[in-house]
Design an enzyme around this catalytic site. Sequence first.
Site, PDB file in Angstrom:
ATOM      1  N   HIS A  69       0.416  -1.484   0.054  1.00  0.00           N
ATOM      2  CA  HIS A  69      -0.289   0.073   0.090  1.00  0.00           C
ATOM      3  C   HIS A  69       0.613   1.534   0.265  1.00  0.00           C
ATOM      4  O   HIS A  69       0.666   2.655  -0.371  1.00  0.00           O
ATOM      5  CB  HIS A  69      -1.100  -0.006   1.005  1.00  0.00           C
ATOM      6  CG  HIS A  69      -2.091  -1.073   0.550  1.00  0.00           C
ATOM      7  ND1 HIS A  69      -3.894  -0.426   1.281  1.00  0.00           N
ATOM      8  CD2 HIS A  69      -2.191  -1.815   0.569  1.00  0.00           C
ATOM      9  CE1 HIS A  69      -4.284  -1.330   0.854  1.00  0.00           C
ATOM     10  NE2 HIS A  69      -3.675  -2.390   0.581  1.00  0.00           N
ATOM     11  N   HIS A 116      -2.753 -11.981  -3.173  1.00  0.00           N
ATOM     12  CA  HIS A 116      -3.373 -13.187  -1.938  1.00  0.00           C
ATOM     13  C   HIS A 116      -3.265 -14.254  -1.863  1.00  0.00           C
ATOM     14  O   HIS A 116      -4.034 -14.924  -1.354  1.00  0.00           O
ATOM     15  CB  HIS A 116      -4.845 -13.119  -3.247  1.00  0.00           C
ATOM     16  CG  HIS A 116      -5.823 -11.170  -2.871  1.00  0.00           C
ATOM     17  ND1 HIS A 116      -6.966 -10.721  -4.285  1.00  0.00           N
ATOM     18  CD2 HIS A 116      -4.910 -10.225  -2.661  1.00  0.00           C
ATOM     19  CE1 HIS A 116      -7.065  -9.609  -4.094  1.00  0.00           C
ATOM     20  NE2 HIS A 116      -6.341  -9.235  -3.128  1.00  0.00           N
TER      21      HIS A 116
END
Length: 722
Positions: A98, A266
């Site tokens: 992020h 993921h």
Amino acid sequence: MDGNDIPAGKCPVMHGGMTQMGETVTDWWPNALNFDILHQHDIKTKPLGTDYNYRKELEKLDVEALKDDLRKLMTDSQEWWPADWGSYVGMFARVAWHAAGSYRLSDGRGGGGTGNQRFAPLNSWPDNVNTDKGRRLLWPIKKKYGNKISWADLMILSGTIAYEVAGLKTFGFAFGREDIWHPEKDTYWGAEKEWLAPSDNRYDDVSDPSTMANPLAAVQMGLIYVNPEGVNGNPDPMKTAAQIRETFARMAMDDEETAALTAGGHTIGKSHGNGDAANLSPEPEAAGPEAQGMGWFNTKGRGVGRDTVVSGIEGAWTANPTKFDMGWFDMLFGYEWELTKSPAGANQWKPIDIREEDMPPDVEDPSIKTMPMMTDADMAMKVDPVYNEICQKFIADPEYFKDTFARAWFKLTHRDMGPKVRYIGPDVPAEDLIWQDPIPAGPTGYDVDAVKAKIADAGLSLTDMVNTAWDSARTYRGSDMRGGANGARIRLAPQKDWEGNEPERLARVLSVLEPIAAETGASIADVIVLAGNVGVEQAAKAAGYDVTVPFTPGRGDATDEMTDAESFDVLEPLADGFRNWLKEEYVVSPEEMLLDRAQLMGLTAGEMTCLMGGMRMMGTNYAGTKHGVFTDHVGALVPDFFTNLTDMSYSWVPVEGGTYEIRDRVSGDVKWTATRVDLVFGSNSILRAYAEVYAQDDNAEKFVNDFVKCWVKAMDADRFDV
């Protein structure tokens, strides 16, 4: 203007009608130019002093000890913030992801290269929930190594080490990111006034993701990429796939890199939505002093472990969430999926008839099995035929997938660092990658004075020389250290054909300069800059000053094979106030576009002012227009732009076409013409203050000397090798 030319306004005396006070100049006058973008990262905000050199501090860093401390952190220090399954690999992969993921290709802003995740608004974006906890977990390590490691490097390294601990053979890592010390509050993240406002606000047509407004990349305010629940929170994997493709392209990622990042991102960790988001405390910037810079604490219940609320989506993607393996592919393509809701009410997908052995363990009690999930973004990889084909290729060759992800992760976390010459450390990959804009080392042993003599005798005009050098250098943007004169890419596609570079004039000038480079052993890049220097020296001499423009040889010449032409398209200037050029009319004013260009080039407001005045006096306007050339001595580096701009014997009258006439107040004769970009240096109070410095009778020599310094700064902005 004389008194009769001034538009009617409101009475200057207040009569009690105004009851709300503005907090800033732009509150009072919304159309006023905001110069904060040029004042970002002022040296006065840096607490480490002017002698601090991060690159030198890095030489003292024990890299292996730092990496070992990070490896230990992945399973230690869980007293106050327990980790899922006793491992922080998911946490730190997300912190790094992020931080880097805010990068956008269009203007090079965002990314993990400055440590800006520590500040608002990024520290409080809804998509960055609990990254504040990750940074606090890193604090003991930052405290230990102090000035030898920046927050920016530490955050990105923590994610790379997390993947290493999870079992991935990483591609490499480079140090060299230097911290900023206050928010980049003038970076444009969107016009919305609320978090997660519908993405329709960012598109002309939300069904066509290519219509998203530039320079944005994320689909909603406060998100890094796309909404994991679907377009505007409405599940539809095919529509989500279209948004993913556009958003990741604006991140400089192709379809294969996008699929690899989705799958690899993921493969570890989980989403958290086992609770009610309404019970969360405010975000860091809105929290009280007792929160000590953190936010999003659960005000009811434990708020950790299985009771954590972050995105609102709940569950892990794989059966082994702390291991980097092929589990994401096994799960997504091994089952059919149906829509469901998380305990927090978020849309997500669950497998049909899941086998117990494929269910991930509970984050606190491994004997308990939990339901895996997929987001709409994951499902997009299955339903979109292009992404599906790529995933099938990865499934058939797991080693290829791991290598592709490792390279994509490296690109994601290093894309905004600029050329490889800026990389520092023992783990810098030897391979040159095209997205690094590689440039070979240039020659330095040639006779600079001999080259300048040949240029001076080549028959080029002053404007030919200055404009070509300027156009080559103005592409530089400090946001991601791309562009600039080094590499001489102005002679390659796509730059040689850009409208703003006047292709016919450029080709003619290069046909003169390239043979000089071949004859003297200099690079074409150096010769282009030297030609500009010759032009500046001639202009200074015409003004009565003998100056030598400082020059450092060593620029290299890139080739077509070293140039990602598609990636360079985004560097094309749409306006250049320094040459009084605007490709077309835009919603943003020409003077605002000037500020944006100046900030990307690393210029201050004073340097921008000085360069503007000098460029006008040398007659360097696009296509030779006369707007703003307030002098009878074109080609001389005199301060006439400023003296005539501030001379009250003239009036300034708007005419058709958005231009202005400068008229003698007594005779009414038109003396000069101008654009908004010219006149803003007299109308704006801040810029006028700078302009008046150079308009003073005692500052003509200062103007020449300052211009030379500013010129060299622009020419050398991309010289990270010196």
